[in-house]
Design a protein around this motif. Sequence first.
Motif, mmCIF file in Angstrom:
data_model
loop_
_atom_site.group_PDB
_atom_site.id
_atom_site.type_symbol
_atom_site.label_atom_id
_atom_site.label_comp_id
_atom_site.label_asym_id
_atom_site.label_seq_id
_atom_site.Cartn_x
_atom_site.Cartn_y
_atom_site.Cartn_z
ATOM 1 N N PRO A 21 0.847 -1.207 0.000
ATOM 2 C CA PRO A 21 0.000 0.000 0.000
ATOM 3 C C PRO A 21 0.877 1.250 0.000
ATOM 4 N N LYS A 22 0.335 2.322 -0.512
ATOM 5 C CA LYS A 22 1.106 3.549 -0.663
ATOM 6 C C LYS A 22 1.551 4.112 0.685
ATOM 7 N N THR A 23 0.837 3.749 1.743
ATOM 8 C CA THR A 23 1.189 4.250 3.075
ATOM 9 C C THR A 23 2.552 3.732 3.530
ATOM 10 N N ARG A 24 3.016 2.636 2.929
ATOM 11 C CA ARG A 24 4.312 2.068 3.298
ATOM 12 C C ARG A 24 5.444 2.596 2.420
ATOM 13 N N TRP A 25 5.104 3.360 1.400
ATOM 14 C CA TRP A 25 6.149 3.969 0.584
ATOM 15 C C TRP A 25 6.732 5.166 1.327
ATOM 16 N N ILE A 26 7.986 5.412 1.133
ATOM 17 C CA ILE A 26 8.673 6.520 1.812
ATOM 18 C C ILE A 26 8.785 7.686 0.838
ATOM 19 N N LYS A 27 8.058 8.743 1.125
ATOM 20 C CA LYS A 27 7.973 9.870 0.205
ATOM 21 C C LYS A 27 9.165 10.811 0.354
ATOM 22 N N ALA A 28 9.586 11.356 -0.762
ATOM 23 C CA ALA A 28 10.707 12.299 -0.748
ATOM 24 C C ALA A 28 10.289 13.630 -0.133
ATOM 25 N N LYS A 29 11.196 14.211 0.649
ATOM 26 C CA LYS A 29 11.004 15.557 1.179
ATOM 27 C C LYS A 29 12.147 16.421 0.659
ATOM 28 N N VAL A 30 11.828 17.626 0.263
ATOM 29 C CA VAL A 30 12.852 18.516 -0.268
ATOM 30 C C VAL A 30 13.530 19.249 0.884
ATOM 31 N N VAL A 31 14.823 18.975 1.055
ATOM 32 C CA VAL A 31 15.622 19.623 2.099
ATOM 33 C C VAL A 31 16.821 20.289 1.418
ATOM 34 N N ASN A 32 16.933 21.605 1.579
ATOM 35 C CA ASN A 32 18.003 22.367 0.929
ATOM 36 C C ASN A 32 18.021 22.162 -0.587
ATOM 37 N N GLY A 33 16.852 21.903 -1.152
ATOM 38 C CA GLY A 33 16.749 21.752 -2.601
ATOM 39 C C GLY A 33 17.010 20.350 -3.108
ATOM 40 N N TYR A 34 17.215 19.365 -2.208
ATOM 41 C CA TYR A 34 17.496 17.997 -2.612
ATOM 42 C C TYR A 34 16.420 17.041 -2.088
ATOM 43 N N TYR A 35 16.208 15.934 -2.805
ATOM 44 C CA TYR A 35 15.250 14.918 -2.377
ATOM 45 C C TYR A 35 15.874 14.093 -1.241
ATOM 46 N N THR A 36 15.199 14.105 -0.104
ATOM 47 C CA THR A 36 15.705 13.435 1.101
ATOM 48 C C THR A 36 14.647 12.457 1.615
ATOM 49 N N TYR A 37 15.092 11.299 2.120
ATOM 50 C CA TYR A 37 14.192 10.235 2.562
ATOM 51 C C TYR A 37 14.655 9.712 3.928
ATOM 52 N N THR A 38 13.725 9.249 4.739
ATOM 53 C CA THR A 38 14.064 8.605 6.017
ATOM 54 C C THR A 38 13.681 7.130 5.910
ATOM 55 N N LEU A 39 14.703 6.265 5.921
ATOM 56 C CA LEU A 39 14.511 4.841 5.654
ATOM 57 C C LEU A 39 14.676 4.010 6.925
ATOM 58 N N PRO A 40 13.871 2.965 7.124
ATOM 59 C CA PRO A 40 14.130 2.017 8.209
ATOM 60 C C PRO A 40 15.344 1.172 7.841
ATOM 61 N N VAL A 41 16.234 0.946 8.789
ATOM 62 C CA VAL A 41 17.465 0.191 8.537
ATOM 63 C C VAL A 41 17.444 -1.080 9.373
ATOM 64 N N SER A 42 17.522 -2.216 8.708
ATOM 65 C CA SER A 42 17.457 -3.508 9.413
ATOM 66 C C SER A 42 18.825 -3.993 9.854
ATOM 67 N N ALA A 43 19.902 -3.526 9.195
ATOM 68 C CA ALA A 43 21.247 -3.988 9.554
ATOM 69 C C ALA A 43 22.284 -3.029 9.008
#
Length: 985
Positions: free
Chosen positions: A469-491
Amino acid sequence: MKKKKYYKITLSFLLIAALVLTQLAAAFAEDSAGAGSASPKATAQQETVARENKKASSAEDNQAGRSEQEGVAQQEDRSTAASDSSNGSSAASSVGSVRQQARQGESGQQGTSDTSENLSGSSKTASSGEKETAQNQTAKTGEPSAIDNSTTLDDGIYTPDGVSFTGGTGRVKITVPTIKVTNGKAYADILFSSKSYTKLQAGGKTYEPEADTSNGSLFKKVPVALNRDTAIVGTTTAMSKVNDIDYSIHVNKSEPVSDPATPAVDNRTDLADGVWVPDSFSVSGGTNKVTITCPKVTISGGKAVATIVFSSDKYTQLKANGKIYSGVTDSAAKTSTFSVPVALNTANPIIGKTVRMSDPHWINYSITIRMSVNSGKYTEPSGGQDPDPSPSDPTVPTETKDLKAGTWKVKSDTDNRMFYLYPKTGTKYSILTVKGEGSKKTMTATVTLTGEGYDYLYMGTALDAAKAPKTRWIKAKVVNGYYTYTLPVSALDKNLTVSAHSRKLNSWFEHTIIFYSGGAKAVSSGTSTTAPKTKKKKDKYATSGKQTKFRKSTKKDKVSKYKDDSQKSTGAVNNRTSLKDGVYTPDSFSWSGGSGRLAYIKCRKITVTGGKAYATIVFGSSSYDRLKANGKVYSRSGGGLSTFVIPVKLNANNTIIGRTTAMSQPHWVRYTIYVKKAVSARAAKKARAEAEKAAKDARKAKLSLSRSAPKITGLKYRSTVKTRYAKYFRIFRYNHGVSLLSIDVSKNTALYEEYTKNAKKSAKEDGKVEYDEDGKPVARSQHEITEALYKNNVVSYLLVPEKFDVPAGLDKQYIIVRIPAEKSYVASNSALSFLDALDAVDGIRLTGVTPEKVTASGVTKAIKSRRITYAETPESPRYSTIIRKKTRLAVLPGSLIPEEITTKETLLNKDKIAKQKEQAETDQKKLETLESRFTALDIPVILDRSRQEKSRLGQKEWIRIYGEIYGSAKKAQKIFEKEVKAEKK
């Protein structure tokens, strides 16, 4: 006495040894090829034998000469007898004589094949004079018959299914890396594992090896009979004398047979020849139990052949391109592989045969392979071995560290395949946030990409991302003019799979990302991964399809040098104008055409000389060196971007054909340009104002239905079809029989919020050139532009008579529908009823409504008489039928649009609302996928929302749309007026 006897025995032993060595030297000539010429010792032994047996050899030569008239079989017996009578000392010479006769006998003498088989692998040691004699003898008896290398394979480059050969000693290996099919003829690249093969004879012709081959002797473009034995002769210089070795090679490659289930595809392409990795690959149809991939596309001679791989070894045949292809199954890898011609950047119907069930089944699919000039080269896998560590393959570091709860700056990397972390150069870092300890430990990473092509990321495979579902997609946020994402890290310190969603291609692409614990530095919470981005300078006069702002220049431009076009590709242009001689800025400029690989064309100025108009045309590329226009071929002017000064007819479409040298071979690409310029200053001012209003109206029209007729370049408004009850459409009429149909597809639906954002964003970016991270202008194909037009609040269609030439550039603002419509796929029951009432059933070719549910009697009759074919419901249409029937318009039901969620969310209904949102997202994906696939087939899509109108007359008023599309506008008006009167009564 004993000494004398000893010498005799020794001499006899030496003679026998010399004979054996001579025979071995001939038999193993090909084996010696890799090692160069024979050793001095072996050569000395041969010379000794030659001196001591000169007499016997001469006698045998005479005998061989007499045998020419007595047949190969008798000669072989006599040669053997001669060999025996001379104690075997002239065996090599005798064999050479018989081999000459054997080659002569191939043209028709009996006993030849037996002789050839018995002598396979032996060598000819004839002198140059003897060779000339043998060639003359061959000419007398007839040249070897030409090889029948005809094949049903389509032109292209293929990998053989298997290769075997006989002849020789087996120590030199023969392989066939590739097969090339040209004009229905098969040619093989034949590779010997020895470097000493100087020529190859096949089909009466002699072939020379490639000069730069490092791993053997490679002979290119040798004709071969596929799936049959092909006789060849290889010549090696490994020994002191030239040696010819007879072989028979058998190249296996499954050949297709004709089948009408799928249409023939046009697999021509402007892309350069080579083996490439697709930009994206999508599949529809089937049961989703089998994964289909396309690892590579081979382009040869401007034609594309795709390698299609099924994740099952049970697929034995594939229908595509009007043929049935056999595949190569790998039971160990559990795969079935096929090579089939494909049309790039459009849907291709294929039908796979699986034998997994008790009875074989054919399953329908549709595949779309998107490629561009930016597609990467394909590299063959390294045989299962792990590649050496490199920047494109992040490896697990030796240094690891257990990071405690807190915020850390950690080194990071990706596979670097069109997926790059910020910054472009130097070490890449991410901000890692660690919370909790032990089993409750969680980690997230803030990562920044250099480009803006991916709007969502997903930690997992592309297949999982598409299903999630789209709710699980991680949407890009523009920070200082660049596409930035916050990802879950498993390892940490481990390659993790991450999938990126391309906004442009609407597809998921798999990548890897790794976060290194070694060298991590503690930082404060909220630390950014980037510095503020500097804004690029806007291009104020180049646009992606139209142009309203220009750089002023008063200098006249000289017409580009030209010569007559012998092919007459373009017609003569009447470029006379009432404008006074001078330099002018166009009131507006627009263009269309091409393959989507050119970002823009612009017109800098108009030069009028002697009452004739010449436009300065600039391409957004420096690769165009010639331009066909006005029945001439023009050369580019100056350096830098490709610039041409050509005669044009103002305020009309002009056809131009540019030659680009960006590929391995020059290609001609057709475009249409429209240069608008009014005569008087007052009229010019008005024209510029109208052009600006037309652009503004086009932007507004994407947000909401217009009350007044929008300005459209090249068209004049005539009248409005007044809608009194319907709320979801508007119709405006223009000159030349053109109408504008606007349908609101998002009002009172779940699409409204997102499509409103799309429309606003489109309005902001309209007329601007988009640049990639390397500062290069981004080109968009017409298909991509059309797909984007469907994702606005209001979808606008230009209903254009068949013979009218649409002003260039309008296809970038409106979806073009040719009228009166015909060959339609109608999947809306309401639409079927409207068309039946208008007596326009003949305009329907296919229906997506199940026959038993059709309510229109005229349509039911047409289905029974097979004038209309059922092509499955719009949820899963039969694309092969849609393509085969040459469908030109698709009318789909409004029920495909996701329903609006009107209930307010509370604690009690939270789960219910979440399910409704998830369903809406699923429905939206299905709808946009349908629109994308029909767009790839150049089929416009209209959504019938008549049943979603609140009033009955609002629903009935939709007949006005079908009257406009199917050439029955007056009849539609009369029918609707009757409905209004009946309602009032």
